[in-house]
Each structure stands twice: as structure tokens, then as C-alpha cells.
Design a protein around this motif. Structure first.
Motif, PDB file in Angstrom:
ATOM      1  N   MET A 255     -13.180   7.506  -0.098  1.00  0.00           N
ATOM      2  CA  MET A 255     -12.260   6.393  -0.111  1.00  0.00           C
ATOM      3  C   MET A 255     -11.679   6.225   1.298  1.00  0.00           C
ATOM      4  N   ARG A 256     -11.673   5.010   1.763  1.00  0.00           N
ATOM      5  CA  ARG A 256     -11.081   4.739   3.074  1.00  0.00           C
ATOM      6  C   ARG A 256      -9.553   4.716   2.953  1.00  0.00           C
ATOM      7  N   LEU A 257      -8.894   5.026   4.059  1.00  0.00           N
ATOM      8  CA  LEU A 257      -7.434   5.035   4.057  1.00  0.00           C
ATOM      9  C   LEU A 257      -6.847   3.674   3.717  1.00  0.00           C
ATOM     10  N   THR A 258      -7.510   2.614   4.141  1.00  0.00           N
ATOM     11  CA  THR A 258      -6.988   1.281   3.819  1.00  0.00           C
ATOM     12  C   THR A 258      -6.955   1.050   2.314  1.00  0.00           C
ATOM     13  N   ILE A 259      -7.987   1.491   1.618  1.00  0.00           N
ATOM     14  CA  ILE A 259      -8.030   1.370   0.159  1.00  0.00           C
ATOM     15  C   ILE A 259      -6.948   2.253  -0.463  1.00  0.00           C
ATOM     16  N   PHE A 260      -6.808   3.465   0.059  1.00  0.00           N
ATOM     17  CA  PHE A 260      -5.777   4.373  -0.444  1.00  0.00           C
ATOM     18  C   PHE A 260      -4.398   3.714  -0.366  1.00  0.00           C
ATOM     19  N   TRP A 261      -4.065   3.168   0.811  1.00  0.00           N
ATOM     20  CA  TRP A 261      -2.731   2.571   0.980  1.00  0.00           C
ATOM     21  C   TRP A 261      -2.574   1.305   0.151  1.00  0.00           C
ATOM     22  N   GLU A 262      -3.644   0.568  -0.071  1.00  0.00           N
ATOM     23  CA  GLU A 262      -3.589  -0.595  -0.966  1.00  0.00           C
ATOM     24  C   GLU A 262      -3.255  -0.156  -2.382  1.00  0.00           C
ATOM     25  N   ARG A 263      -3.881   0.918  -2.831  1.00  0.00           N
ATOM     26  CA  ARG A 263      -3.606   1.422  -4.179  1.00  0.00           C
ATOM     27  C   ARG A 263      -2.187   1.958  -4.288  1.00  0.00           C
ATOM     28  N   MET A 264      -1.714   2.640  -3.250  1.00  0.00           N
ATOM     29  CA  MET A 264      -0.330   3.134  -3.253  1.00  0.00           C
ATOM     30  C   MET A 264       0.638   1.956  -3.365  1.00  0.00           C
ATOM     31  N   ALA A 265       0.423   0.910  -2.575  1.00  0.00           N
ATOM     32  CA  ALA A 265       1.298  -0.267  -2.604  1.00  0.00           C
ATOM     33  C   ALA A 265       1.215  -0.983  -3.941  1.00  0.00           C
ATOM     34  N   ASP A 266       0.020  -1.038  -4.515  1.00  0.00           N
ATOM     35  CA  ASP A 266      -0.158  -1.690  -5.808  1.00  0.00           C
ATOM     36  C   ASP A 266       0.619  -0.955  -6.896  1.00  0.00           C
ATOM     37  N   HIS A 267       0.609   0.360  -6.852  1.00  0.00           N
ATOM     38  CA  HIS A 267       1.282   1.127  -7.901  1.00  0.00           C
ATOM     39  C   HIS A 267       2.786   1.248  -7.666  1.00  0.00           C
ATOM     40  N   PHE A 268       3.186   1.572  -6.446  1.00  0.00           N
ATOM     41  CA  PHE A 268       4.591   1.859  -6.161  1.00  0.00           C
ATOM     42  C   PHE A 268       5.364   0.666  -5.596  1.00  0.00           C
ATOM     43  N   GLY A 269       4.643  -0.353  -5.141  1.00  0.00           N
ATOM     44  CA  GLY A 269       5.278  -1.459  -4.442  1.00  0.00           C
ATOM     45  C   GLY A 269       5.195  -1.198  -2.945  1.00  0.00           C
ATOM     46  N   SER A 270       5.061  -2.263  -2.185  1.00  0.00           N
ATOM     47  CA  SER A 270       4.840  -2.085  -0.750  1.00  0.00           C
ATOM     48  C   SER A 270       6.024  -1.420  -0.061  1.00  0.00           C
ATOM     49  N   GLY A 271       7.233  -1.666  -0.518  1.00  0.00           N
ATOM     50  CA  GLY A 271       8.403  -1.068   0.112  1.00  0.00           C
ATOM     51  C   GLY A 271       8.595   0.397  -0.203  1.00  0.00           C
ATOM     52  N   TYR A 272       8.182   0.822  -1.393  1.00  0.00           N
ATOM     53  CA  TYR A 272       8.430   2.196  -1.817  1.00  0.00           C
ATOM     54  C   TYR A 272       7.253   3.131  -1.549  1.00  0.00           C
ATOM     55  N   ALA A 273       6.065   2.608  -1.399  1.00  0.00           N
ATOM     56  CA  ALA A 273       4.873   3.456  -1.249  1.00  0.00           C
ATOM     57  C   ALA A 273       4.994   4.411  -0.070  1.00  0.00           C
ATOM     58  N   ASP A 274       5.410   3.914   1.092  1.00  0.00           N
ATOM     59  CA  ASP A 274       5.521   4.778   2.262  1.00  0.00           C
ATOM     60  C   ASP A 274       6.657   5.774   2.104  1.00  0.00           C
ATOM     61  N   SER A 275       7.750   5.341   1.521  1.00  0.00           N
ATOM     62  CA  SER A 275       8.879   6.248   1.281  1.00  0.00           C
ATOM     63  C   SER A 275       8.457   7.390   0.359  1.00  0.00           C
ATOM     64  N   PHE A 276       7.761   7.055  -0.713  1.00  0.00           N
ATOM     65  CA  PHE A 276       7.245   8.071  -1.627  1.00  0.00           C
ATOM     66  C   PHE A 276       6.323   9.026  -0.881  1.00  0.00           C
ATOM     67  N   ALA A 277       5.432   8.467  -0.066  1.00  0.00           N
ATOM     68  CA  ALA A 277       4.444   9.279   0.652  1.00  0.00           C
ATOM     69  C   ALA A 277       5.091  10.222   1.661  1.00  0.00           C
ATOM     70  N   ARG A 278       6.235   9.856   2.184  1.00  0.00           N
ATOM     71  CA  ARG A 278       6.936  10.692   3.172  1.00  0.00           C
ATOM     72  C   ARG A 278       7.858  11.721   2.538  1.00  0.00           C
ATOM     73  N   ASP A 279       8.420  11.396   1.385  1.00  0.00           N
ATOM     74  CA  ASP A 279       9.509  12.207   0.835  1.00  0.00           C
ATOM     75  C   ASP A 279       9.165  13.044  -0.391  1.00  0.00           C
TER      76      ASP A 279
END
Length: 64
Positions: free
Chosen positions: A1-25
Motif C-alpha cells: 500500500m502506498r502512503l498516499t492511499i494509507f493517508w486517504e484511508r486514515m482521513a476517510d475513517h477519522f476525518g481529515s482534521g483528526y487523522a494526523d492528530s490520531f497518528a501523532r498522539d
């Protein structure tokens, strides 16, 4: 899986604003006590990180 697809799936599930916060914390035992960012930086494959997120956060099967 490419990272772009991974981050798309993270944003789809968690929302674009929360996905990165979840991934960091949020520390996941499935990732050896790492966050998503730490696991990716340590060389984990994006597909394995996504599987860990799915298992830990009960991502519905149709989004996996």
C-alpha cells in the motif's frame, strides 16, 4: 500500500482534521507501543500499520 492511499484511508475513517492528530498522539500496542507516525518512521509497511489501526479502532470491514 502506498502512503498516499494509507493517508486517504486514515482521513476517510477519522476525518481529515483528526487523522494526523490520531497518528501523532495515539499509541497502539499492535504497533509495539508506537504511534502511527513512529511506526512508519521506523520502517513499518503502510499496509501493516493500517491493519493495526483497523484492528485497534474497529474499522468496519468495508473500509479495510
Amino acid at each position: 500500500m502506498r502512503l498516499t492511499i494509507f493517508w486517504e484511508r486514515m482521513a476517510d475513517h477519522f476525518g481529515s482534521g483528526y487523522a494526523d492528530s490520531f497518528a501523532r498522539d495515539h499509541v497502539l500496542s499492535e504497533l509495539g507501543g508506537r504511534t502511527v507516525h513512529e511506526a512508519l518512521d521506523a520502517g513499518w509497511e503502510a499496509k501493516d500499520v493500517w491493519r493495526a489501526v483497523c484492528g485497534a479502532m474497529d474499522v468496519p470491514a468495508e473500509k479495510r
